[in-house]
Design an enzyme around this catalytic site. Structure first.
Site, PDB file in Angstrom:
ATOM      1  CD  GLU A 239      29.317  34.871 -40.756  1.00 50.61           C
ATOM      2  OE1 GLU A 239      29.253  36.102 -40.983  1.00 50.61           O
ATOM      3  OE2 GLU A 239      29.744  34.043 -41.601  1.00 50.61           O
TER       4      GLU A 239
ATOM      5  CE  LYS B  53      29.234  32.098 -44.886  1.00 50.18           C
ATOM      6  NZ  LYS B  53      29.918  33.293 -44.272  1.00 50.18           N
TER       7      LYS B  53
ATOM      8  CB  CYS C  24      27.176  35.413 -43.549  1.00 51.23           C
ATOM      9  SG  CYS C  24      27.870  37.003 -44.114  1.00 51.23           S
TER      10      CYS C  24
END
Lengths: 320, 320
Positions: A47, A123, A172
């Site tokens: 990331e 995300k 993540c």
């Protein structure tokens, strides 16, 4: 026909605030070449691979803008795209995305060996807060700097050269959310790709979580969700001490049984590689986790009908 | 005020087809007394604790009926209820339930120290199949002998003596389904109770799963789902070689970090105990897994809109 791909996780050590973009790109190209020399067909970077993990600070708008990519590819990252195409290697890259409309996302792309972008993810599970915690010397301000991802969880086919696995991406904190994995599992995913920057301490304050516990959490969530969705998972850290703040490592490649088949041993630039046989997903997908046979969505309404936890009514008698 | 309860998992070794009910009850009462002597306030027994795991066979309707309880409590199990009330210990009991209407469920109850039944659950995720697999010497016929649980996932408060934890129940295969755990997590669950009978081989046929792998799966699913829902979990096996067929052990008590704090070491009758501090759930529930802050149900529609996996359309171009 065996559906096999050799895949690498290219863990990166710290990318400090002072590091020039070309220097970081050189490190990434070296990792890519290392992986390719071991026969890897796909390399998973972390990331926000191109910069320091800037959401740990309250920064000037000017500095924040400097961490975003207004196009992908762009001249700064073009050398990585070119080298990958020369080597016929695909890659997953996490980066801070700024759209032509001025929207900001924590994003990732998957690039095929021919240079085509075949997957784009933003995300969904942004951790932390919008406002800094008063008096804290480190923050987790992803909710300040990024908008929530608006692309959902859309699986796509990897190239024929990889055995055309149904592929999904996370970033993540997403890897701790079973809803995200199941959204891909319900598309028959066989390969999950994700990068992370996870603090080696509690980024929300508190002293009960150390690097060992947070490393355990990272592995546990990845292994269990891979198992419960019968999929391979490749999860790559940015690790080490970045601008004075610790990030866990433990990049890993996990099989559809949830077993770690490769794990990084350092907190620095490091390549791990595994052969991923996508037919190994069948054992779970056709038996224990044959969703069509065994799921009972009529009992899952809470998962979409409410956001936060709602405790049973207090007026339910509590026995002594 | 500390919200603490001392809780035991009372793992049971095999209960063979030939074992008389009073003999099995004596073993359970011995386990209960053992746990109480260690200060346990709640004792978790396995799934289908009173009988052999009969869904492994295709049986005559008469024999099947004999494994079911037409009332709970009933004269056969009354001694366990009475001894528990004397000892002021609560318990979780898995059993085959036959309702007055003649319906059959794989069920569990939680009983308070005063003998009140405070929770009743019917297994939602029935594994296996309705029909036996031709030529196989062992089956998994839960879908044949039981109806799907119709009570959903309804949390309840434990007694004040335990710190009034928000409590949920699962049974065996349910523990592998994150939807089930999340349904309780969304009620603020702090204590999850479950019993199991898990084969030490692949009950659906196949040779890729041995006892070690299946034990790993059991622990992995329990640990990760406890972590991702910030809850304690107490998970109890019926273990050992039962009527010639292996069952895994590894009963465990898991904290809200997903860390195992107690684990059975045998495949026989064995009590493990741990002190469960329900305030330890706050770290996760208020930060990383603060659902109100971080969940994004607008992207979870697949979880309830579809049952089985649906792969991306084949006509999406697959890059070479």
């Amino acid at each position: 026909m065996t559906r096999l791909a050799r895949i690498a996780a290219a863990q990166m050590g710290a990318v400090n605030r002072s590091d020039a973009r070309p220097h970081t790109l050189q490190r990434m190209i070296a990792l890519l070449e290392n992986a390719a020399s071991q026969g890897a067909q796909l390399v998973v970077f972390p990331e926000l691979a191109l910069t320091t993990f800037f959401p740990r600070w309250l920064l000037s708008p000017e500095e924040v803008e400097g961490y975003f990519e207004a196009a992908m590819p762009n001249p700064d990252v073009q050398p990585l795209f070119e080298r990958a195409r020369e080597l016929k290697v695909g890659f997953y890259l996490g980066y801070a995305e700024k759209t032509p409309q001025g929207k900001h996302y924590n994003s990732a792309i998957t690039v095929a060996p021919d240079g085509t972008i075949i997957g784009h993810y933003r995300k969904v599970h942004l951790p932390g807060s919008v406002e800094p915690r008063e008096g804290a010397r480190v923050h987790q301000l992803e909710k300040r700097y990024f908008e929530y991802g608006d692309l959902g969880f859309q699986a796509f086919y990897g190239p024929q050269a990889w055995g055309a696995p149904v592929t999904g991406m996370l970033i993540c904190n997403d890897r701790r959310w079973p809803e995200a994995w199941r959204s891909y599992g319900l598309q028959g995913c066989e390969l999950m790709l994700m990068g992370y920057n996870s603090a080696a301490y509690d980024p929300n304050g508190g002293s009960s979580e150390d690097a060992a516990l947070r490393t355990f959490h990272s592995l546990l969530a990845t292994q269990a969700n891979a198992y419960m969705n019968s999929t391979w998972a490749v999860s790559t850290a940015k690790a080490g001490v970045e601008d004075g703040f610790g990030l866990i490592g433990a990049s890993c490649i996990v099989d559809p049984n949830g077993v770690i088949v490769a794990q990084a041993q350092t907190l620095d630039d490091e390549v791990i590689v595994a052969d991923c046989d996508f037919d190994a997903c069948k054992q779970g997908q056709e038996k224990m986790f044959n969703f069509a046979n065994h799921r009972r969505p009529q009992h899952y309404a809470r998962l979409v009908d409410q956001v936060g936890a709602v405790r049973p009514p207090e007026d339910i008698a509590r026995p002594s």
